[in-house]
Every structure is written in C-alpha cells, then in structure tokens.
Design an enzyme around this catalytic site. Structure first.
Site, PDB file in Angstrom:
ATOM      1  N   HIS A 232       1.725   4.652  -2.802  1.00 44.35           N
ATOM      2  CA  HIS A 232       1.865   6.098  -2.615  1.00 44.35           C
ATOM      3  C   HIS A 232       3.244   6.577  -3.071  1.00 44.35           C
ATOM      4  O   HIS A 232       3.382   7.561  -3.781  1.00 44.35           O
ATOM      5  CB  HIS A 232       1.717   6.470  -1.135  1.00 44.35           C
ATOM      6  CG  HIS A 232       0.338   6.282  -0.590  1.00 44.35           C
ATOM      7  ND1 HIS A 232      -0.776   6.823  -1.181  1.00 44.35           N
ATOM      8  CD2 HIS A 232      -0.113   5.628   0.505  1.00 44.35           C
ATOM      9  CE1 HIS A 232      -1.845   6.507  -0.457  1.00 44.35           C
ATOM     10  NE2 HIS A 232      -1.474   5.785   0.564  1.00 44.35           N
TER      11      HIS A 232
ATOM     12  N   HIS B 260       3.719   6.522  -6.776  1.00 44.50           N
ATOM     13  CA  HIS B 260       2.903   7.575  -7.387  1.00 44.50           C
ATOM     14  C   HIS B 260       3.700   8.892  -7.360  1.00 44.50           C
ATOM     15  O   HIS B 260       3.856   9.572  -8.382  1.00 44.50           O
ATOM     16  CB  HIS B 260       1.585   7.700  -6.619  1.00 44.50           C
ATOM     17  CG  HIS B 260       0.560   8.560  -7.291  1.00 44.50           C
ATOM     18  ND1 HIS B 260      -0.729   8.673  -6.829  1.00 44.50           N
ATOM     19  CD2 HIS B 260       0.611   9.364  -8.386  1.00 44.50           C
ATOM     20  CE1 HIS B 260      -1.416   9.489  -7.613  1.00 44.50           C
ATOM     21  NE2 HIS B 260      -0.623   9.935  -8.563  1.00 44.50           N
TER      22      HIS B 260
ATOM     23  N   HIS C  58       0.833  -1.203   0.000  1.00 42.72           N
ATOM     24  CA  HIS C  58       0.000   0.000   0.000  1.00 42.72           C
ATOM     25  C   HIS C  58       0.874   1.262   0.000  1.00 42.72           C
ATOM     26  O   HIS C  58       0.723   2.137  -0.852  1.00 42.72           O
ATOM     27  CB  HIS C  58      -0.908  -0.041   1.239  1.00 42.72           C
ATOM     28  CG  HIS C  58      -1.786   1.148   1.416  1.00 42.72           C
ATOM     29  ND1 HIS C  58      -3.144   1.103   1.182  1.00 42.72           N
ATOM     30  CD2 HIS C  58      -1.530   2.423   1.785  1.00 42.72           C
ATOM     31  CE1 HIS C  58      -3.674   2.297   1.409  1.00 42.72           C
ATOM     32  NE2 HIS C  58      -2.710   3.122   1.780  1.00 42.72           N
ATOM     33  N   GLU C  59       1.805   1.321   0.955  1.00 42.69           N
ATOM     34  CA  GLU C  59       2.630   2.534   1.066  1.00 42.69           C
ATOM     35  C   GLU C  59       3.513   2.723  -0.162  1.00 42.69           C
ATOM     36  O   GLU C  59       3.781   3.851  -0.571  1.00 42.69           O
ATOM     37  CB  GLU C  59       3.469   2.509   2.347  1.00 42.69           C
ATOM     38  CG  GLU C  59       2.650   2.522   3.645  1.00 42.69           C
ATOM     39  CD  GLU C  59       1.609   3.638   3.699  1.00 42.69           C
ATOM     40  OE1 GLU C  59       1.808   4.699   3.078  1.00 42.69           O
ATOM     41  OE2 GLU C  59       0.570   3.438   4.363  1.00 42.69           O
TER      42      GLU C  59
HETATM   43 ZN   LIG Z   1      -2.902   5.232   1.983  1.00 39.05          ZN
END
Ligand SMILES: [Zn+2]
Length: 651
Positions: free
Chosen positions: A445, A448, A441-442
């Site tokens: 980010h 991105h 998940h991290e």
């Molecule tokens: Zn998040």
C-alpha cells in the site's frame, strides 16, 4: 534518499542514515551491518509507548512540527475555505476555472494533512482526549471544505465539451485536472436537480459525493453496530474447562481452538445468540439494502450493483465474472474441505472446523531486522527502483513506520499517506511470520501511494479502493513464494503452504460467497420480494452448502452467519477483496514468469494513481477482470498448492 527528518533525537543516527543511503542504492546488499546500529527491543503489547526506542516510532514532523503547528494550519484552512465562494458562477471562464481548481485541490491537500496528522496522533494514544478532539476538529474542517466546494462539481458539469476543450487550450495547466474532470463528467447524467441533490445528501446518500462510500455509516449500520455491542453474549467453556465470556473480539480465537469442543461451543454460542435477534438484524440489513436500491434508482440506475460500481468506474461484468468464474472452480474448494477433514482425522467437517491450523504453527521468531532483509530479498523481482524505495521505507530511521504494539495503541495494521511527505505504515509487529507478511502487505500500500505521488499531481494520485488491495497482495504473494522456496524444514513448508490456502479460501472464496449473497439479496429488494430473516437464512445456507461442497456437514444455525458481518453494510465492497487478491496473485505470477517487462508494467499501474479509469490501469499491468484469466491464475495457484500439501501429507 531524502533525509526527511531534522529533529533533534535523530541526529545521533547520521551514520545509520548514511548506511541506509548506501543500502537504498544497492537493495540486494545484506542489511546485517546496518541492523546492528538499531537498538534491541523485544515487543510487548503491555509496554507503555515510552519503553519503545524512538527510532521504531514514526516521525510525524514532515506533516507538522507540533500540535500547535497543526492547529495553526487547521485555523488557516478554515479561514481560506470561504475564498472558494469568489468562483461561484464563474467557472465558464478558463482562468477562473483553473484558479478555482488550484485553490480547491490545495485546500483539499491541506485538509488531508490536517486529518492524517490528527488520526495518526490518535492511533497511538487512544485514550488521549486531546487527540480525540483533534480528530473531530479535522473532520469538521474537511466537512466544511466539501460543503463549500459543492458548486464546483455542479458548475463543471454544465460546461459543454467544446467549452471545456477551449478551456484546456487557453489554460494548459488545467491538464492536471483532466482525470478529475473526466471522471466527474462521466456520470453527469446521474446528477439530479439542486433540490433533489440537497434532499438526497440530507438523507445520507453519498453516491455522488467525493468521499469514500463507507466513510459515514447509515443510521441502519449504526443501529446494527449498536445492537452487536448490546447483545449479551453468553459464556463458553475454554480449553481448561473454565467459563469465559464470549465477545466478538475473542470469537475468532475460540473458533480456531484445537480443542473441538471449545471451537464448536464458540460457534454454537454465537450463532445461537444471533438467532434470538435475527428479526432485528434482518430488519437493519434489509433496510440498508433498501436504501442502496432507493439511492440507485433515484439516479436512474437499474440496480444498486450498477450504481455502486459506477462510482469507481467499474463495469458490473467484473462482478458477474468474479461470481461465475469462482463458482466454476468450487470443486477445488471442495477438495480443500476434504483435505482438511482427512488432515484433522474427522469423520464429518463443520463450519467450526474450517479455521483451525492444519499444520503446526512454526515457532520461528522473525525479529524486525530479519523481516526487513527477507522482504527486500523476496521483492527483488519488482526491480531495483522498487527495492530502493522499499529499503528507504523499511529503514526505521526514516520515520515511515510505527512498528511495535504498546498500551493505548490501536490494533491492526494499515498504511496512510498525503501527497508530499513519505507514506506512513502502522504496525503491531510482534516478531511472527504473519507479522512479516503483514509488513510486506502494508508496504505494498505504502509504495503504491509513494509511486503514485511521485508521478501524479495531487488531483490524480489517490487510487480508488478497487485498486487498493492489488499491490499489497502481490507483495504477500511474492513473499510467500520466496519463503516456500527457501523452506528446508517440511513442517515449516507445510505451514506456509496452508497459510496460502487459507488466505485464498478466506479472501477469494469466502468474499465471493459474500459478494454472491449481497447480489442475491439486493436482487430480492429490486424484485419487491420481502426480505425476511427466514429468506436471508435460507439464501446464506444454500451458499454455504454450495461453496463448501458435498463433503461438508451443514448445521442448523449455519445460515445465520450473515447476521454479524459488518461488510454487508459497505455497499458492494467485499468483492474487491476477492478481485484484489486474484489480481495480486496473477501479477506476481506474471512477474515471476515474464520478468522485468511484467514488473515494469505493474509499477506503471502503481504510478498511474487515479490518472485513468481503474480497469484501464489494471489492463496495463496485464490483468483484465472482465475475463476469467486472472481469477483462473489465482485458482491455479490454489490447485497447485493443494497438490503440494497433499504430497507433504502423504510423506
Ligand atoms: Zn490491505
């Protein structure tokens, strides 16, 4: 691969870095030999930071070489900020406009380096007075910059479209600022007179400011937060029959207890206590919503929804589409509630039965090196370039990650970045399946940001919050699919599938319920209906009953849950969790079924940063949130997962 760090302690890792370079070029290669070079460490949250091998800590030197260098940069920034004044009143001149924006964004970037470094220093040394003071000083510098730059926005808005076109022609470098200027001018009709703006800013309105809406809490949110810390929470009885003090931080743990008396006791104690303070809690929330509506109306918006979504250029139909589409799929949630009831062998199912694990937790240890290999494999559908960047970031030698928990370290996980150096990923990795999922998940980010900064200039790289949870949840979704496809043990498979159901229940269904509550209560304020504790309770109860369905047993205090949720103070923020996960699932689906073209379109969205309106960037990745499709895709995943779990349960 960039070797970003020159510091002494990493010199012995040269071999490791070279292996990493090879690995980065070939992301499908097994990481096994490479892992062998990393020192062994078993995470223990009670260890001091010094017990963790340095390679597992992030390297802040690409930001600043030392605290002294940080302070020098901060002082230099403070000296440079008044330089902006020279442009006040001169922005009609294209050369001055360009020079002013060059300076402004340079200082903005410098201020971000200063705040990021201070925050990162603090997050691993919470009680360090020096680090806390650094955070305060960095915020003060950012604040000073914002104040000094206020004239830029005002003056840029007075330029006619013809004048601005002429400026773009005369100064081609201004093109880098076009997304910024377009976005500014989009809302030019909402800017009030200088005096009115000054008063609104003094009152704390940040609908117009260039900061996150929720960066500075309102006095009502402060009062709410203070009340929650002052409420004397009662003692409850734990699984061993011992009295324990209930707190907001251990509440989630007891609410998920496999001992029904314990979880019922925790929920009843929390809601019962909230009941005693319901009028104060209603007053702070109603006050916050009244402020939201007042600020919106001050700028001529019909509703708070219009105003707060407009800040990020999101059409209100996105919100309404979310609420109506998820409502149309509520029978799926009702089915899940029935399934839980059956799986847990309960006659009736209550709010306190929703959080306990359905499948036995699988006691698989996932040490970091294994998580890294698994994540790299699970995300191969995103393509070789993505894999290479991921391999670089997931190599501890490159200093992106602060991996393990320790004393005095902040809890949770996040990613943060400035334009230039690699992003940072903050973890409290403790070798569980959930931790692996959080890591994926991290890194969604982080990559991105990494892709956006490699494609965009500073002024247009920082994506809006609305887009933030898409890349992260797409990664989680691809990882979940990969793990399910590899699971051979039925217990492990059931665990993974139920995790997916829970993630959709809590992030899509529950956050949409919150979003609907927020919309209804803002609506009461807008109609002039007095917002009392009784009205809030009834509104919330009705939603809980409708969302969980006819098989769910509503208890007397269930309607009080709104009272302790901080997100209701975040001004139309919660819906973006639901749209984020739905989009993430829809994109992961597209990547799996359509392959490379879908992956490329997704990466182009990530590379887009803030270079175009968010809905336009998202549409490029194949998701139109003004229509039900992406939400339907997420609901289809939920339905199919339900089928699989039902089948596994029958077996
Ligand atoms: Zn998040």
């Amino acid at each position: 691969m960039r070797v970003v760090d020159q510091s002494e302690w990493k010199k012995h890792l040269v071999c490791c870095l070279m292996t990493a370079a090879l690995l980065a070029a070939l992301p499908n290669v097994s990481a096994a030999e490479h892992d062998a070079a990393w020192p062994a460490y078993t995470p223990d949250a009670n260890d001091p930071r010094s017990a963790i091998p340095e390679i597992y800590m992030w390297d802040l030197s690409p930001l600043f070489a030392s605290d002294e260098a940080w302070d020098e940069a901060r002082l230099k920034l403070l000296v440079q900020i008044p330089g902006l004044e020279a442009f006040d009143g001169r922005l009609a001149d294209p050369a001055a406009l360009r020079a002013c924006l060059d300076l402004y964004f340079q200082l903005h970037s410098d201020a971000n380096f200063v705040t990021l470094y201070a925050n990162r220093r603090q997050s691993t040394a919470l009680s360090d007075e020096n680090a806390n003071a650094m955070v305060q000083r960095s915020l003060a510098a950012m604040d000073e910059l914002m104040r000094a730059a206020a004239f830029i926005r005002r003056e840029a808005l007075t330029l006619s479209p013809e004048k601005l076109d002429a400026a773009y022609a005369a100064q081609p470098a201004l093109a880098a600022y076009r997304p910024y200027l377009d976005n500014l001018r989009r809302r030019s009709g909402r800017l009030l007179s200088t005096d009115a703006e000054r008063v609104l800013a003094q009152l704390g309105d940040n609908l117009w400011a260039e900061i996150d809406l929720n960066e500075i809490p309102s006095p009502l949110e402060d009062a709410f937060g203070a009340l929650l810390t002052e409420i004397p929470w009662p003692e409850i009885t734990d699984e061993e029959g011992e009295k324990v003090q209930l707190t907001l931080s251990n509440y989630g743990l007891y609410r998920a207890s496999t001992d029904r008396d314990v979880r019922r006791g925790a929920v009843e104690a929390l809601f019962g206590t909230l009941r005693q303070y319901e009028r104060t809690l209603a007053a702070t929330l109603a006050g916050q919503f009244q402020l939201d509506v007042d600020y919106a109306r001050a700028r001529g918006y019909d509703t708070a929804l219009d105003a707060y979504l407009d800040k990020d250029d999101i059409a209100p139909e996105v919100y309404n589409n979310l609420v109506s589409t998820i409502n149309a799929h509520l029978p799926l949630l009702h089915r899940y509630v029935e399934l839980r009831k059956k799986a847990l062998g309960l006659e009736d199912i209550h709010i306190f039965d929703l959080y306990i694990p359905l499948a036995e937790g699988v006691a698989v240890d996932v040490p970091f090196a294994e998580a890294r290999t698994t994540i790299l494999a699970a995300l191969t559908p995103l393509g070789a370039d993505y894999g290479a960047a991921l391999a670089e970031g997931l190599d501890p030698a490159n200093g992106w990650m602060d991996l393990y928990p320790h004393q005095d370290k902040r809890s949770g996980a996040f990613s943060a970045s400035v334009h230039g150096p690699h992003p940072y990923v903050f973890m409290n990795y403790q070798d569980s399946l959930d931790d692996m999922s959080t890591l994926a998940h991290e890194f969604g980010h982080a990559l991105h940001s990494d892709l956006a900064m490699k494609s965009q200039p500073y002024a247009s790289f920082r994506y809006v919050p609305f887009l933030a949870e898409i890349a992260s949840t797409c990664n989680e979704s691809l990882l979940s699919d990969y793990l399910v496809s590899k699971a051979t043990d039925p217990a492990e498979k059931a665990y993974l599938l139920v995790e997916r159901l829970e993630s959709i229940r809590t992030t899509i269904f529950r956050q949409t319920m919150f979003a609907e509550f927020e919309l209804k209560v803002h609506g009461f304020v807008e109609d002039g209906t007095p917002v009392t504790a009784a009205l809030l309770e009834k509104t919330y109860r009705d939603l809980v009953q409708r969302y969980y369905g006819p098989g769910f047993t509503l208890d007397a205090d269930d309607g009080l849950e709104w009272a302790y949720i901080p997100h209701f103070y975040y001004k139309y923020y919660v819906y973006s969790y639901a749209t984020g996960l739905s989009s993430g699932i829809a994109i992961a689906d597209r990547v799996k079924t359509l392959g490379e073209p879908a992956a490329k379109a997704f990466l182009a969205m990530l590379e887009g940063g803030a270079s175009a309106p968010p809905l336009e960037l998202l549409a490029g990745a194949g998701v139109d949130l003004t229509k039900p499709d992406a939400l339907d895709a997420a609901m289809k995943t939920f339905g199919e997962t339900l089928n699989e779990v039902e089948k596994l349960m029958e077996e």
